[in-house]
Design a protein around this motif. Structure first.
Motif, PDB file in Angstrom:
ATOM      1  N   VAL A  79       0.815  -1.255   0.175  1.00 32.70           N
ATOM      2  CA  VAL A  79      -0.158  -0.017  -0.022  1.00 32.70           C
ATOM      3  C   VAL A  79       0.953   1.133   0.084  1.00 32.70           C
ATOM      4  O   VAL A  79       0.606   2.207  -0.841  1.00 32.70           O
ATOM      5  CB  VAL A  79      -1.048  -0.017   1.148  1.00 32.70           C
ATOM      6  N   LEU A 103      -5.029  -5.337   2.349  1.00 30.56           N
ATOM      7  CA  LEU A 103      -4.280  -5.500   3.686  1.00 30.56           C
ATOM      8  C   LEU A 103      -4.607  -4.875   4.973  1.00 30.56           C
ATOM      9  O   LEU A 103      -4.051  -4.629   5.973  1.00 30.56           O
ATOM     10  CB  LEU A 103      -2.815  -5.307   3.127  1.00 30.56           C
ATOM     11  N   HIS A 288       8.757  -6.478   9.670  1.00 29.83           N
ATOM     12  CA  HIS A 288       7.839  -6.024   8.536  1.00 29.83           C
ATOM     13  C   HIS A 288       6.901  -7.176   8.240  1.00 29.83           C
ATOM     14  O   HIS A 288       7.022  -7.338   7.014  1.00 29.83           O
ATOM     15  CB  HIS A 288       8.808  -5.387   7.457  1.00 29.83           C
TER      16      HIS A 288
HETATM   17  C1  GLV Z   1       3.580  -2.677   3.665  1.00 28.11           C
HETATM   18  O1  GLV Z   1       4.376  -2.070   4.255  1.00 28.11           O
HETATM   19  C2  GLV Z   1       3.082  -2.004   2.539  1.00 28.11           C
HETATM   20  O2  GLV Z   1       2.888  -0.918   2.467  1.00 28.11           O
HETATM   21  O3  GLV Z   1       1.826  -2.904   1.963  1.00 28.11           O
END
Ligand code: GLV
Ligand code: GLV
Length: 322
Positions: A79, A103, A288
């Protein structure tokens, strides 16, 4: 009909079907299992019409120059799009796409996990058990901070921030938020959230959760001075981008007791983590993994493909950022 457009996929990704891609495009090469180095990426992009990349790939002006005028679309499997030079893409007429929405819930789940884990010292407690230091119930062991009924300050009340607010309602939390613009009153009412200036939010909150995109305005937002404004009992959670927080200042805040704990999923110089944070027992540190469920990653892959193929076939992509 011209020949099928050339596409570079920078990494093997869940949800990205190479068979489906092959119906519309020519894959420059099999996507690798490990991150593509800068040189390899530069060598693969010349003549490409599309690049499907991850947040670890820097798509800057030299990269776009190497690709040449054939490049029509950069489809990010994320994203956040701070890895892409948006101004340069706009100048060159390159569409940039991302994977929002799919997400949101997974990332909000992770933000809440970090709130709970950091406030209740879960990582530290588990490390102690695994190291053989569980010697029986301890009335003084791993005393944390309560979550239920406390005040939550959400910085960046977009989709992910709002999804965190929905979860917080179940924990009886009072919800404050800060955003570039306040939400419409009806939306505030639904989320039971009150607008605050950034500094007021920091002063009043027991939990501060960062959900902002990385922009010139949010880079270094949480610095030494901001950390000093927070309650000594406060927990800071970051699921946005590492550069939003000054990591050196955060390590100092934890060791000096300016705040109680921190839960981090993102870092200033990934995959490097500040050594003082690695040494801080009050930090819960994750690699992450905000969107890391197979269900979410498959949806991200399908969306990233749809974005890419839409632009290549001359239609409007579902999620364009420019
Ligand atoms: C993860 O950090 C994203 O930006 O999808
Ligand atoms: C992400 O999609 C956000 O708006 O927070």
């Amino acid at each position: 009909m011209g020949s099928a457009p050339k596409v570079v996929v920078t990494r093997r990704l869940p949800g990205v079907s190479l068979a489906r891609l092959a119906e519309k495009a020519v894959l420059a090469a099999e996507p690798p299992e490990v991150p593509m180095g800068r040189e390899e990426l530069l060598s693969r992009v010349p003549g490409a019409a599309g690049i499907l990349c991850t947040l670890a790939d820097r798509i800057d002006s030299p990269l776009m120059e190497a690709a040449g005028p054939s490049l029509k679309v950069v489809s990010n499997y994320a994203v956040g799009v701070n890895n892409i030079d948006l101004a340069e893409a706009a100048r060159r007429g390159i569409r940039v796409c991302n994977t929002p929405d799919v997400l949101t819930q997974a990332t909000a789940d992770l933000a809440f996990s970090l709130m709970l884990a950091a406030s209740r010292k879960l990582s530290d407690a588990e490390r102690a058990l695994r190291a053989g230091r569980f010697t029986g119930w301890d009335p003084w062991g791993f005393l944390g901070m309560p979550v239920y009924g406390k005040t939550l300050g959400i910085v960046g009340m977009g989709k992910i921030g709002s999804a965190v607010a929905v979860r917080a309602a179940g924990f009886g939390m009072r919800i404050l938020y800060h955003n570039r613009r306040a939400l419409p009153a009806e939306r505030e009412k639904v989320l039971r959230a009150e607008y605050r200036g950034f500094d007021a939010l920091l002063t009043e909150s027991d939990f501060v959760v960062l959900c902002v995109p990385l922009t010139p305005e949010t880079r270094g937002l949480v610095d030494r001075e901001r950390l000093r404004r927070m309650k000594r009992s406060a927990v800071l959670v970051n699921v946005s981008r590492g550069e939003v927080v000054d990591e050196g200042a955060l390590a100092a805040a934890l060791s000096q007791g300016w705040i109680f704990a921190a839960g981090l999923d993102v870092y200033e110089r990934e995959p490097l983590v500040h050594p003082d944070l690695l040494a801080a027992p009050k930090a819960v540190l994750l690699p992450h993994i905000g969107s890391a469920t197979l269900e979410t990653r498959e949806r991200m892959g399908r969306l990233a493909m749809e974005n890419l193929l839409a632009v290549l076939s001359g239609t409007e992509p579902p999620c364009a950022v420019n």
